[in-house]
Design a protein around this motif. Structure first.
Motif, PDB file in Angstrom:
ATOM      1  N   GLU A 180      54.343 -35.495 -26.556  1.00 41.89           N
ATOM      2  CA  GLU A 180      55.144 -35.155 -27.722  1.00 41.89           C
ATOM      3  C   GLU A 180      54.804 -33.787 -28.287  1.00 41.89           C
ATOM      4  O   GLU A 180      55.525 -33.248 -29.112  1.00 41.89           O
ATOM      5  N   ALA A 183      66.399 -32.423 -24.978  1.00 40.31           N
ATOM      6  CA  ALA A 183      66.433 -33.887 -24.932  1.00 40.31           C
ATOM      7  C   ALA A 183      66.325 -34.375 -23.496  1.00 40.31           C
ATOM      8  O   ALA A 183      65.602 -35.328 -23.191  1.00 40.31           O
ATOM      9  N   ARG A 184      67.042 -33.700 -22.602  1.00 42.75           N
ATOM     10  CA  ARG A 184      67.002 -34.074 -21.191  1.00 42.75           C
ATOM     11  C   ARG A 184      65.618 -33.821 -20.600  1.00 42.75           C
ATOM     12  O   ARG A 184      65.106 -34.623 -19.816  1.00 42.75           O
ATOM     13  N   LEU A 224      66.434 -35.456 -30.592  1.00 42.43           N
ATOM     14  CA  LEU A 224      66.932 -34.147 -30.159  1.00 42.43           C
ATOM     15  C   LEU A 224      68.423 -34.205 -29.849  1.00 42.43           C
ATOM     16  O   LEU A 224      69.176 -33.283 -30.174  1.00 42.43           O
ATOM     17  N   GLU A 225      68.838 -35.304 -29.230  1.00 40.77           N
ATOM     18  CA  GLU A 225      70.261 -35.435 -28.900  1.00 40.77           C
ATOM     19  C   GLU A 225      71.109 -35.582 -30.163  1.00 40.77           C
ATOM     20  O   GLU A 225      72.227 -35.046 -30.227  1.00 40.77           O
ATOM     21  N   ASP A 258      65.857 -26.492 -17.825  1.00 38.71           N
ATOM     22  CA  ASP A 258      65.242 -27.542 -18.638  1.00 38.71           C
ATOM     23  C   ASP A 258      63.729 -27.376 -18.722  1.00 38.71           C
ATOM     24  O   ASP A 258      63.138 -27.454 -19.792  1.00 38.71           O
ATOM     25  N   LYS A 270      62.828 -33.823 -22.278  1.00 39.88           N
ATOM     26  CA  LYS A 270      61.916 -34.818 -22.865  1.00 39.88           C
ATOM     27  C   LYS A 270      61.949 -36.128 -22.081  1.00 39.88           C
ATOM     28  O   LYS A 270      60.932 -36.774 -21.863  1.00 39.88           O
ATOM     29  N   LYS A 271      63.170 -36.518 -21.677  1.00 40.47           N
ATOM     30  CA  LYS A 271      63.310 -37.759 -20.923  1.00 40.47           C
ATOM     31  C   LYS A 271      62.616 -37.662 -19.581  1.00 40.47           C
ATOM     32  O   LYS A 271      62.085 -38.647 -19.053  1.00 40.47           O
ATOM     33  N   SER A 293      63.584 -37.778 -27.403  1.00 40.20           N
ATOM     34  CA  SER A 293      64.832 -37.348 -26.779  1.00 40.20           C
ATOM     35  C   SER A 293      66.058 -37.773 -27.600  1.00 40.20           C
ATOM     36  O   SER A 293      67.028 -37.018 -27.715  1.00 40.20           O
ATOM     37  N   GLU A 294      66.001 -38.967 -28.205  1.00 38.97           N
ATOM     38  CA  GLU A 294      67.150 -39.423 -28.999  1.00 38.97           C
ATOM     39  C   GLU A 294      67.323 -38.581 -30.253  1.00 38.97           C
ATOM     40  O   GLU A 294      68.455 -38.261 -30.652  1.00 38.97           O
TER      41      GLU A 294
END
Length: 260
Positions: free
Chosen positions: A198, A188-189, A213-214, A130, A191-192, A210-211
């Motif tokens: 950003e 996404a993971r 990207l998911e 990650d 980013k969280k 993240s949302e």
């Protein structure tokens, strides 16, 4: 006295189909894809001659074997292989498979650099970490991975959704979409977990939350599933924002019912 029996709620056939598609991984993939094993490996618009394919595949295999033959997976070996893939693509710009294999080699190089940076001596197995996606030392390489996967998908995708695809074409599209979805999910993971910058990470992903990207990962998993990847079929359901939302609503309703 006439008794009144409450009517049971019913779903329209359309509602049922939507819910089935949201929650059942087997309901949607590949149903709209026509795979014709008698078709040439690649569509005519790519101008790849069937007679040239054996030599192209052989060159790819030779490059891959060099990487696999290096037990320590040294940076020098992987960099040399990447140079060979560069030359192969330079002379065969419409050959989708070469882009997929170069992306795999780039993933291996990313992990080698990241492991060296973090002091991890383990030999990578193309399982990109990650943190590597958002490392300044590897973000440019990660951008190249996304670029290669995107180019492979663009080249191999049929001109019309109604067009049939060959077995080779379908397999590549399944792998490419699943590969990219997997990396987007990792992004996404990451980013969280990161500080919220950003502008960190690969250029193509900068400014995305993240949302977002998911959701992009979910879309790629959906297409990976449509072209036949079983893992992508399951991940498409797990990452589908609407399925997750509906799942949360159902869980909350059950919780309230149990408490009541």
């Amino acid at each position: 006295m006439t008794s009144i029996t409450p009517a049971r709620p019913s779903l329209t056939s359309n509602d049922s189909a939507v819910l089935q598609a949201l929650f059942d991984a087997e309901s949607s993939p590949s149903s709209g894809i026509k795979i014709n094993s008698s078709l040439p490996s690649w569509p005519a618009f790519l101008n790849i001659s069937e007679s040239d394919l054996p030599s192209l595949k052989q060159r790819e295999s030779e490059i891959i074997r060099k990487i696999q033959g290096d037990e320590s997976s040294s940076q020098e070996t992987v960099s040399s292989a990447l140079t060979e893939f560069d030359n192969l693509i330079l002379n065969n710009k419409t050959y989708p498979s070469a882009y997929i294999n170069r992306a795999q080699a780039l993933r291996l190089l990313v992990d080698l650099i990241h492991n060296k940076e973090t002091g991890n001596s383990e030999v990578p197995n193309t399982e990109i970490q990650d943190g590597a996606l958002f490392s300044p030392q590897t973000s440019q390489l990660c951008s190249r991975i996304f670029s290669d996967l995107g180019q492979a998908i663009t080249l191999a995708t049929p001109a019309s959704p109604a067009d049939a695809v060959s077995s080779v074409q379908a397999r590549l599209l399944a792998d490419a979409h699943t590969h990219r979805g997997y990396l987007l999910l990792k992004a996404a993971r990451a980013k969280k977990a990161c500080s919220g910058d950003e502008n960190a990470g690969p250029e193509r992903l900068r400014g995305l939350g993240s949302e977002q990207l998911e959701e992009m990962a979910s879309q790629d998993f959906f297409f990976g599933g449509r072209y036949g990847n079983k893992v992508a079929q399951q991940l498409a359901v797990q990452t589908n924002p609407y399925a997750k939302m509906c799942g949360s609503i159902v869980k909350e309703a059950l919780r309230k019912e149990l408490e009541g």
